[in-house]
Design a protein around this motif. Structure first.
Motif, PDB file in Angstrom:
ATOM      1  N   ASP A   1      29.697   2.700 -87.876  1.00 54.65           N
ATOM      2  CA  ASP A   1      30.456   3.337 -86.796  1.00 54.65           C
ATOM      3  C   ASP A   1      29.689   4.521 -86.228  1.00 54.65           C
ATOM      4  OD1 ASP A   1      32.689   2.655 -85.439  1.00 54.65           O
ATOM      5  OD2 ASP A   1      34.123   3.516 -86.839  1.00 54.65           O
TER       6      ASP A   1
ATOM      7  N   ASP B   1      30.022  -3.941 -82.932  1.00 53.67           N
ATOM      8  CA  ASP B   1      31.442  -3.788 -83.261  1.00 53.67           C
ATOM      9  C   ASP B   1      32.000  -5.058 -83.909  1.00 53.67           C
ATOM     10  OD1 ASP B   1      32.221  -1.151 -82.639  1.00 53.67           O
ATOM     11  OD2 ASP B   1      32.155  -1.584 -80.499  1.00 53.67           O
TER      12      ASP B   1
ATOM     13  N   GLU C   1      35.562  -3.238 -92.537  1.00 56.59           N
ATOM     14  CA  GLU C   1      35.057  -1.863 -92.504  1.00 56.59           C
ATOM     15  C   GLU C   1      35.022  -1.183 -93.871  1.00 56.59           C
ATOM     16  OE1 GLU C   1      36.890  -0.553 -88.275  1.00 56.59           O
ATOM     17  OE2 GLU C   1      37.935  -2.011 -89.522  1.00 56.59           O
TER      18      GLU C   1
END
Length: 266
Positions: free
Chosen positions: A175, A195, A203
């Motif tokens: 990120d 992304d 994540e």
């Protein structure tokens, strides 16, 4: 209409290359062996040797540049040719043969009638402009994808982490890396690709760590996304720089003067 496949065979001089997949001529080589010096073992450069050469490198150091090129080839894990020197041949390696593809120049290894290297791989080939270290991990992921899709996906996330580092980022948090690249004018398509990697990669999962939710489709998608990122961030700029560098010198000077004038008026 798809053509009939021509699988690799020890009895043929043309077949579908196990590396690039092209149906083309294959050249066969016998293998000869010379014993290494007493107590000698195969040589693979370590990080310290590479760093010592790199840190003392100047543009005029042609020999050092050749060493770095050799180290990169060794790191890729692929078989390649180096200039041979005449020595008395100790042994002939029987039941061991090499084939080389006319299309991609890569070498395959055969023991008796069996193809040993490369093993059967899945998914698209890696972008040739990726660093050798990333290509090695990428190809390993292709090689284990059918047997261990979770292992392949973990390796491919590690490739993304290394790719971010290659692009000048820290490679610790994808990120943060995306945000930094966006601030530098990241191509929107690459941002979307990163992304997607972040989201389908879960994540909470760190690069190189197995995720129980990973499956074959996830790994296949990651292969394509890595190539997409490499195309936009490495290959395309490289091609543009090569074409730009071939412009006539007077045209390059005119462009430089134009940019200087524009800078003064802004």
């Amino acid at each position: 209409m798809s053509r009939e496949p021509f699988p690799p065979s020890i009895t043929q001089t043309a077949f579908d290359c196990p590396h690039c997949g092209a149906y083309t001529t294959q050249y066969w080589f016998e293998v000869y062996a010379n014993m290494r010096d007493k107590n000698g073992t195969p040589f693979f450069p370590d990080a310290n040797q590479r760093n010592q050469i790199t840190e003392s490198l100047t543009k005029s150091d042609e020999l050092k540049l050749k060493f770095i090129e050799l180290y990169n080839k060794l790191d890729s894990g692929l078989i390649f040719w180096e200039k041979g020197y005449h020595r008395t041949i100790d042994k002939v390696a029987c039941n061991l043969n090499l084939s080389q593809c006319y299309n991609c120049d890569k070498v395959a290894v055969w023991v008796h009638r069996n193809l040993i290297h490369p093993n059967k791989k899945c998914g698209v080939l890696p972008n040739d402009d990726l660093p050798a270290e990333i290509i090695r991990d990428y190809e390993e992921a292709r090689g284990i994808l059918n047997d261990s899709p979770r292992g392949a996906a973990a390796l491919l996330r590690l490739c993304v982490q290394k790719l971010c580092i290659h692009l000048g980022e820290k490679g610790k948090n994808i990120d943060d890396d995306i945000a930094s690249l966006v601030s530098k004018g990241l191509n929107p398509l690459v941002q979307k690709s990163l992304d997607i990697v972040r989201v389908i990669g879960n994540e909470a999962v760190h690069p190189g760590v197995l995720d129980l939710k990973d499956d074959r489709d996830t790994a296949i998608q990651l292969l394509g996304l890595i190539n997409c990122i490499a195309d936009r961030m490495i290959s395309d700029p490289k091609k543009v720089d090569e074409i730009y560098g071939n412009l006539p010198q007077n045209k390059l000077e005119a462009i430089e003067n134009r940019d200087i004038r524009r800078g003064k008026t802004e």
